[in-house]
Design a protein around this motif. Structure first.
Motif, PDB file in Angstrom:
ATOM      1  N   ILE A   1      -5.848   7.663   0.520  1.00 26.54           N
ATOM      2  CA  ILE A   1      -5.806   7.065  -0.821  1.00 26.54           C
ATOM      3  C   ILE A   1      -7.184   6.521  -1.200  1.00 26.54           C
ATOM      4  CG2 ILE A   1      -4.912   5.131  -2.175  1.00 26.54           C
ATOM      5  CD1 ILE A   1      -2.850   7.191  -2.017  1.00 26.54           C
ATOM      6  N   VAL A   2      -7.818   5.809  -0.275  1.00 25.03           N
ATOM      7  CA  VAL A   2      -9.135   5.220  -0.535  1.00 25.03           C
ATOM      8  C   VAL A   2     -10.159   6.307  -0.824  1.00 25.03           C
ATOM      9  CG1 VAL A   2     -11.018   3.877   0.488  1.00 25.03           C
ATOM     10  CG2 VAL A   2      -8.645   3.180   0.850  1.00 25.03           C
TER      11      VAL A   2
ATOM     12  N   ALA B   1      -5.149  -7.359 -13.269  1.00 20.88           N
ATOM     13  CA  ALA B   1      -4.901  -6.402 -12.191  1.00 20.88           C
ATOM     14  C   ALA B   1      -3.646  -5.566 -12.438  1.00 20.88           C
ATOM     15  CB  ALA B   1      -4.775  -7.135 -10.860  1.00 20.88           C
ATOM     16  N   LYS B   2      -3.624  -4.401 -11.793  1.00 22.19           N
ATOM     17  CA  LYS B   2      -2.450  -3.536 -11.750  1.00 22.19           C
ATOM     18  C   LYS B   2      -2.099  -3.317 -10.281  1.00 22.19           C
ATOM     19  CE  LYS B   2      -2.165  -2.437 -16.213  1.00 22.19           C
ATOM     20  NZ  LYS B   2      -1.003  -2.764 -17.084  1.00 22.19           N
ATOM     21  N   VAL B   3      -0.807  -3.308  -9.980  1.00 23.45           N
ATOM     22  CA  VAL B   3      -0.333  -3.071  -8.622  1.00 23.45           C
ATOM     23  C   VAL B   3       0.530  -1.821  -8.620  1.00 23.45           C
ATOM     24  CG1 VAL B   3       1.005  -3.983  -6.686  1.00 23.45           C
ATOM     25  CG2 VAL B   3      -0.378  -5.532  -8.075  1.00 23.45           C
ATOM     26  N   VAL B   4       0.227  -0.906  -7.704  1.00 30.91           N
ATOM     27  CA  VAL B   4       0.992   0.335  -7.581  1.00 30.91           C
ATOM     28  C   VAL B   4       1.732   0.310  -6.247  1.00 30.91           C
ATOM     29  CG1 VAL B   4       0.920   2.846  -7.557  1.00 30.91           C
ATOM     30  CG2 VAL B   4      -0.726   1.557  -8.946  1.00 30.91           C
ATOM     31  N   ALA B   5       3.056   0.296  -6.301  1.00 29.34           N
ATOM     32  CA  ALA B   5       3.879   0.307  -5.094  1.00 29.34           C
ATOM     33  C   ALA B   5       4.394   1.720  -4.847  1.00 29.34           C
ATOM     34  CB  ALA B   5       5.048  -0.664  -5.236  1.00 29.34           C
ATOM     35  N   CYS B   6       4.284   2.168  -3.613  1.00 29.63           N
ATOM     36  CA  CYS B   6       4.729   3.516  -3.240  1.00 29.63           C
ATOM     37  C   CYS B   6       5.899   3.426  -2.266  1.00 29.63           C
ATOM     38  CB  CYS B   6       3.576   4.286  -2.600  1.00 29.63           C
ATOM     39  SG  CYS B   6       2.072   4.347  -3.587  1.00 29.63           S
ATOM     40  N   ARG B   7       6.864   4.315  -2.457  1.00 30.07           N
ATOM     41  CA  ARG B   7       8.070   4.445  -1.634  1.00 30.07           C
ATOM     42  C   ARG B   7       9.093   3.333  -1.872  1.00 30.07           C
ATOM     43  NH1 ARG B   7       4.653   6.451   2.816  1.00 30.07           N
ATOM     44  NH2 ARG B   7       4.917   8.720   2.828  1.00 30.07           N
TER      45      ARG B   7
ATOM     46  N   ASN C   1      -7.223  -3.392  -8.822  1.00 29.82           N
ATOM     47  CA  ASN C   1      -6.282  -2.285  -8.620  1.00 29.82           C
ATOM     48  C   ASN C   1      -5.800  -2.325  -7.177  1.00 29.82           C
ATOM     49  OD1 ASN C   1      -6.852  -0.633 -11.278  1.00 29.82           O
ATOM     50  ND2 ASN C   1      -8.871  -1.065 -10.383  1.00 29.82           N
ATOM     51  N   VAL C   2      -4.495  -2.470  -7.002  1.00 33.77           N
ATOM     52  CA  VAL C   2      -3.923  -2.627  -5.668  1.00 33.77           C
ATOM     53  C   VAL C   2      -2.884  -1.541  -5.423  1.00 33.77           C
ATOM     54  CG1 VAL C   2      -2.640  -4.141  -4.109  1.00 33.77           C
ATOM     55  CG2 VAL C   2      -4.283  -5.117  -5.738  1.00 33.77           C
ATOM     56  N   VAL C   3      -3.005  -0.868  -4.290  1.00 36.12           N
ATOM     57  CA  VAL C   3      -2.030   0.147  -3.883  1.00 36.12           C
ATOM     58  C   VAL C   3      -1.378  -0.329  -2.589  1.00 36.12           C
ATOM     59  CG1 VAL C   3      -1.656   2.562  -3.256  1.00 36.12           C
ATOM     60  CG2 VAL C   3      -3.426   1.960  -4.923  1.00 36.12           C
TER      61      VAL C   3
ATOM     62  N   ARG D   1     -12.574  -2.513  -8.857  1.00 30.34           N
ATOM     63  CA  ARG D   1     -12.400  -2.341  -7.420  1.00 30.34           C
ATOM     64  C   ARG D   1     -10.952  -2.037  -7.084  1.00 30.34           C
ATOM     65  NH1 ARG D   1     -16.612  -4.164  -4.313  1.00 30.34           N
ATOM     66  NH2 ARG D   1     -15.201  -4.534  -2.567  1.00 30.34           N
ATOM     67  N   LEU D   2     -10.764  -1.171  -6.121  1.00 28.67           N
ATOM     68  CA  LEU D   2      -9.414  -0.771  -5.691  1.00 28.67           C
ATOM     69  C   LEU D   2      -9.247  -1.070  -4.213  1.00 28.67           C
ATOM     70  CD1 LEU D   2      -7.403   2.378  -6.536  1.00 28.67           C
ATOM     71  CD2 LEU D   2      -7.884   1.908  -4.120  1.00 28.67           C
ATOM     72  N   VAL D   3      -8.059  -1.509  -3.844  1.00 32.35           N
ATOM     73  CA  VAL D   3      -7.743  -1.754  -2.439  1.00 32.35           C
ATOM     74  C   VAL D   3      -6.424  -1.086  -2.088  1.00 32.35           C
ATOM     75  CG1 VAL D   3      -6.558  -3.951  -2.934  1.00 32.35           C
ATOM     76  CG2 VAL D   3      -7.474  -3.508  -0.639  1.00 32.35           C
ATOM     77  N   ASP D   4      -6.391  -0.471  -0.915  1.00 31.61           N
ATOM     78  CA  ASP D   4      -5.171   0.115  -0.371  1.00 31.61           C
ATOM     79  C   ASP D   4      -4.741  -0.756   0.802  1.00 31.61           C
ATOM     80  OD1 ASP D   4      -3.067   1.675   0.406  1.00 31.61           O
ATOM     81  OD2 ASP D   4      -4.270   3.358   1.127  1.00 31.61           O
TER      82      ASP D   4
END
Length: 227
Positions: free
Chosen positions: A91-92, A170-176, A145-147, A80-83
């Motif tokens: 993104i979703v 889990a993996k966390v993706v940070a943008c900016r 999965n977290v964005v 599962r992925l969450v934005d």
């Protein structure tokens, strides 16, 4: 009745009619103005209210490169992925097209409704969900999965929240903006399109070690032995 009296009566009647017309016109103008203000308030409130919070996520649409970078670093992932702060849902929706069961959390109801409509138009409404919610009131424990498109003022608080809630897989993706103390396992992109990838096993271990150091009492000095 003389002609003069008839003339005066007609003038008086005309003045009364004119006053009634002006009164009715005033009521119409007042109604239109009031309705316009109510409509403006209804439209503007969802956009202004988040800005009045202590820490908020401003809506800045993700670029095409950012979306590609996010999907690129998660291409071998499942689950599962969450934005967090999903904005207009791009993104979703893109994640759903790549096989993820994806959710978005957004405080602005207009953006959430638009995201749902867009997901339906793109044919991924069955594998996406969008929620009107404050991120601080949501548990992300079910997501692997977290964005996040965050702002610097919130990243340190979000570190603690995610480290305490996410599973170790889990993996966390940070943008900016990167997280202030976490060490990324890799990055992708350049400039504003850069994304940072963090492994939950690593940052959860750091959190546990930090809590252990805070709760472990320092050893006391032994008293001198009598001579």
């Amino acid at each position: 009745m003389s002609q003069e009296e008839l003339f005066l009566d007609s003038v008086a009647a005309g003045q009364v009619t004119e006053k009634k017309s002006r009164s009715n016109l005033g009521l119409v103008v007042t109604g239109l103005l009031g309705g316009s203000l109510v409509a403006l308030y209804a439209v503007a409130t969802p956009f202004v209210a988040p800005a009045l919070r202590k820490v908020c996520l401003p809506f800045v649409p993700a670029t095409t490169a950012q979306v590609e970078n996010v999907l690129g670093v998660l291409r071998a992932r499942t689950g599962r992925l969450v934005d967090i702060g999903s904005g207009d849902g791009r993104i979703v929706i893109a994640a759903a097209k790549h096989g993820f069961k994806a959710s978005g959390f957004e405080l602005n109801p207009w953006l959430v409704w638009y995201s749902r409509y867009k997901a339906f138009r793109e044919g991924v409404h069955r594998s996406t969900s969008f929620h009107i919610s404050d991120l601080w009131k949501v548990s992300f424990a079910q997501y692997s999965n977290v964005v996040i498109f965050g702002v610097p003022q919130m990243m340190d608080q979000l570190e603690v929240k995610l480290a305490s809630e996410l599973p170790s897989t889990a993996k966390v993706v940070a943008c900016r903006f990167p997280f202030p103390t976490w060490v990324p396992e890799c990055t992708a992109g350049e400039g504003i399109d850069t994304v940072w990838v963090y492994d939950a096993k690593t940052f959860k271990t750091h959190l546990q070690n930090g809590m252990t150091r805070e709760t472990t009492p320092e050893p006391k000095d032994k008293p001198d032995s009598p001579t």
